[in-house]
Design a protein around this motif. Structure first.
Motif, mmCIF file in Angstrom:
data_model
loop_
_atom_site.group_PDB
_atom_site.id
_atom_site.type_symbol
_atom_site.label_atom_id
_atom_site.label_comp_id
_atom_site.label_asym_id
_atom_site.label_seq_id
_atom_site.Cartn_x
_atom_site.Cartn_y
_atom_site.Cartn_z
ATOM 1 N N SER A 176 94.133 20.145 -7.825
ATOM 2 C CA SER A 176 93.203 19.345 -6.407
ATOM 3 C C SER A 176 94.555 19.841 -5.001
ATOM 4 O O SER A 176 93.721 19.940 -3.644
ATOM 5 C CB SER A 176 93.367 17.847 -6.387
ATOM 6 O OG SER A 176 95.822 17.586 -6.972
ATOM 7 N N GLN A 177 95.213 20.480 -5.278
ATOM 8 C CA GLN A 177 95.963 20.539 -3.538
ATOM 9 C C GLN A 177 94.953 22.103 -3.690
ATOM 10 O O GLN A 177 96.319 22.076 -2.004
ATOM 11 C CB GLN A 177 97.250 21.224 -4.024
ATOM 12 C CG GLN A 177 97.822 20.215 -5.105
ATOM 13 C CD GLN A 177 99.347 19.479 -4.463
ATOM 14 O OE1 GLN A 177 99.951 19.513 -3.499
ATOM 15 N NE2 GLN A 177 99.646 18.351 -5.245
ATOM 16 N N TRP A 178 94.525 22.769 -4.511
ATOM 17 C CA TRP A 178 94.960 24.646 -4.654
ATOM 18 C C TRP A 178 94.065 24.814 -3.372
ATOM 19 O O TRP A 178 93.459 25.838 -2.670
ATOM 20 C CB TRP A 178 94.551 25.286 -5.750
ATOM 21 C CG TRP A 178 95.652 25.031 -6.622
ATOM 22 C CD1 TRP A 178 97.184 24.631 -5.595
ATOM 23 C CD2 TRP A 178 95.473 25.659 -7.735
ATOM 24 N NE1 TRP A 178 97.081 24.868 -7.733
ATOM 25 C CE2 TRP A 178 96.570 24.979 -8.181
ATOM 26 C CE3 TRP A 178 94.077 25.946 -8.800
ATOM 27 C CZ2 TRP A 178 96.852 25.821 -9.290
ATOM 28 C CZ3 TRP A 178 94.623 26.224 -10.094
ATOM 29 C CH2 TRP A 178 95.828 26.177 -10.368
ATOM 30 N N GLY A 227 91.578 12.435 -9.079
ATOM 31 C CA GLY A 227 90.501 12.205 -7.878
ATOM 32 C C GLY A 227 89.788 13.783 -8.135
ATOM 33 O O GLY A 227 89.437 14.187 -6.778
ATOM 34 N N ILE A 228 90.114 14.157 -9.221
ATOM 35 C CA ILE A 228 89.004 15.659 -9.233
ATOM 36 C C ILE A 228 87.480 15.545 -9.593
ATOM 37 O O ILE A 228 87.544 14.308 -10.537
ATOM 38 C CB ILE A 228 90.380 17.198 -9.567
ATOM 39 C CG1 ILE A 228 90.548 17.084 -10.809
ATOM 40 C CG2 ILE A 228 90.968 16.898 -9.147
ATOM 41 C CD1 ILE A 228 91.111 17.637 -11.879
ATOM 42 N N VAL A 274 89.613 26.590 -9.769
ATOM 43 C CA VAL A 274 89.836 25.496 -11.417
ATOM 44 C C VAL A 274 91.038 25.692 -11.882
ATOM 45 O O VAL A 274 91.875 26.867 -11.826
ATOM 46 C CB VAL A 274 88.597 26.348 -12.776
ATOM 47 C CG1 VAL A 274 88.688 26.563 -13.548
ATOM 48 C CG2 VAL A 274 87.262 26.447 -11.558
ATOM 49 N N VAL A 275 91.462 25.122 -12.542
ATOM 50 C CA VAL A 275 92.467 25.025 -14.186
ATOM 51 C C VAL A 275 92.141 25.215 -14.830
ATOM 52 O O VAL A 275 91.749 23.581 -16.042
ATOM 53 C CB VAL A 275 93.896 24.132 -13.092
ATOM 54 C CG1 VAL A 275 92.738 22.466 -13.573
ATOM 55 C CG2 VAL A 275 95.154 24.815 -14.053
ATOM 56 N N ALA A 296 93.615 11.897 -16.683
ATOM 57 C CA ALA A 296 93.831 12.740 -16.109
ATOM 58 C C ALA A 296 93.426 12.815 -14.936
ATOM 59 O O ALA A 296 93.447 12.781 -13.552
ATOM 60 C CB ALA A 296 94.005 14.308 -16.862
ATOM 61 N N VAL A 297 91.330 13.128 -15.091
ATOM 62 C CA VAL A 297 90.795 14.040 -13.832
ATOM 63 C C VAL A 297 90.410 12.329 -13.080
ATOM 64 O O VAL A 297 90.353 12.638 -11.668
ATOM 65 C CB VAL A 297 89.686 14.041 -14.397
ATOM 66 C CG1 VAL A 297 88.091 14.161 -13.427
ATOM 67 C CG2 VAL A 297 89.573 15.565 -15.328
#
Ligand code: C2E
Ligand code: MG
Ligand code: MG
Ligand code: MG
Length: 278
Positions: A103-105, A141-142, A114-115, A136-137
């Motif tokens: 979310s920080q990228w 908040g992604i 995308v991770v 987790a999502v």
């Protein structure tokens, strides 16, 4: 059983087995502590679009930062984590952490970050993978499309139908799937039909020597061709040289990952990498 073979034979086997069991036990006790005391860390390895050179994502790779031993590679503890069942809580931690990080990228200039996260078979068999992924999502908040799940073909060994059903449900929710180490598993082609994944990750054993080994080169070309026919993307792992990269470009492989592009690195360093590669 050992009686007829004499006392020495019995003792020999007994001590061998004991040694292994003790070793395993001490690692699994250590892993339990590692979870409690936050000794795990995720490293991130960049994945690039081969045509544009744009960073499109990163694979999250776990490290165990042991207070005495130092950094321990997943190759030496993931198998024990799988055997002891600890991979389920460890895997949940990995999902939480990776989702928080991705979310920080965007702030560092990455479009549609995308991770990619590696999953173990046991997370399907024993854990509630659907809930773990959704939790987790949600917590981060992604959107589900920011999470790519890497499966190896070995995940299909047990209970193929239920794994397939779970993957289909998760895909409907927007998660992406990649088959990791593609080409090293079994029945690859059979599963490809029913296994609706998005991407094939060509195993590094075919990529490493692509320049010198004509057989490896032929296999890589064939995988890329087949993937295109099936409407799947390809990523090559283990890209170590500019020459290998150029060769993969000629084959129209979509994405690349490897030491030539960047080694797995701590989160803060990956943010720097992103800033430098925009
Ligand atoms: P993998 O998913 O196939 O990951 C690729 C491995 O290749 C990584 O090793 C990576 O550091 C290494 N690698 C990347 N580029 C190159 C290159 O150019 N040359 C060479 N020689 N190697 C390269 P790593 O980080 O030691 O991970 C090993 C394996 O451990 C992974 O293989 C994956 O199967 C497993 N693993 C790692 N993190 C997790 C995790 O969070 N959960 C689970 N279940 N398994 C994990
Ligand atoms: Mg992987
Ligand atoms: Mg792999
Ligand atoms: Mg591998």
């Amino acid at each position: 059983r050992a009686k007829s073979e004499g006392r020495d034979t019995y003792r020999f086997f007994n001590e061998e087995m004991n040694y292994e069991a003790t070793e395993q036990l001490s690692i699994s006790v250590g892993l339990r502590k590692a979870l409690e005391h936050h000794q795990f860390q995720l490293f991130y390895q960049p994945q690039l679009d081969i045509e544009t050179g744009r960073v499109v994502g990163a694979e999250a790779l776990i490290r165990w930062i042991h207070p005495e031993t130092g950094m321990i590679s997943p190759a030496s503890f993931i198998p024990v984590a799988e055997e002891s069942g600890l991979i389920v809580p460890i895997g949940e931690w990995v999902l939480q952490e990776a989702c928080r990080e991705v979310s920080q990228w965007r702030d560092a200039g990455m479009l549609d970050p995308v991770v990619a996260v590696n999953l173990s078979a046991l997370q399907f068999a024993r854990g509630n993978i659907e809930q773990a992924v959704n939790d987790a999502v949600m917590a981060a908040g992604i959107s589900p499309s920011m999470l790519e799940l890497e499966l190896t073909e070995s995940i299909m060994i047990h209970d193929t139908e239920s794994v397939l059903a779970t993957v289909r449900r998760l895909k409907q929710q927007g998660y992406q799937f990649t088959i990791d180490d593609f080409g090293t598993g079994y029945s690859s082609l059979q599963y490809l039909k029913s296994f609706a994944v998005d991407k094939l990750k060509i195993d590094q054993s075919f990529v490493r020597d692509i320049i010198n080994n004509e057989d490896d080169a032929a296999i890589v070309r064939a995988i890329v061709q087949m993937a295109k026919g099936l409407g799947l993307k390809t990523i090559a792992e283990g890209v170590e040289t500019a020459e290998a990269m150029a060769e993969l470009k000629r084959y129209h492989c979509d994405e690349v990952q490897g030491y030539y592009l960047g080694r797995p690195m701590p989160a803060a360093q990956f943010i720097k990498y992103l800033r430098e590669h925009q």
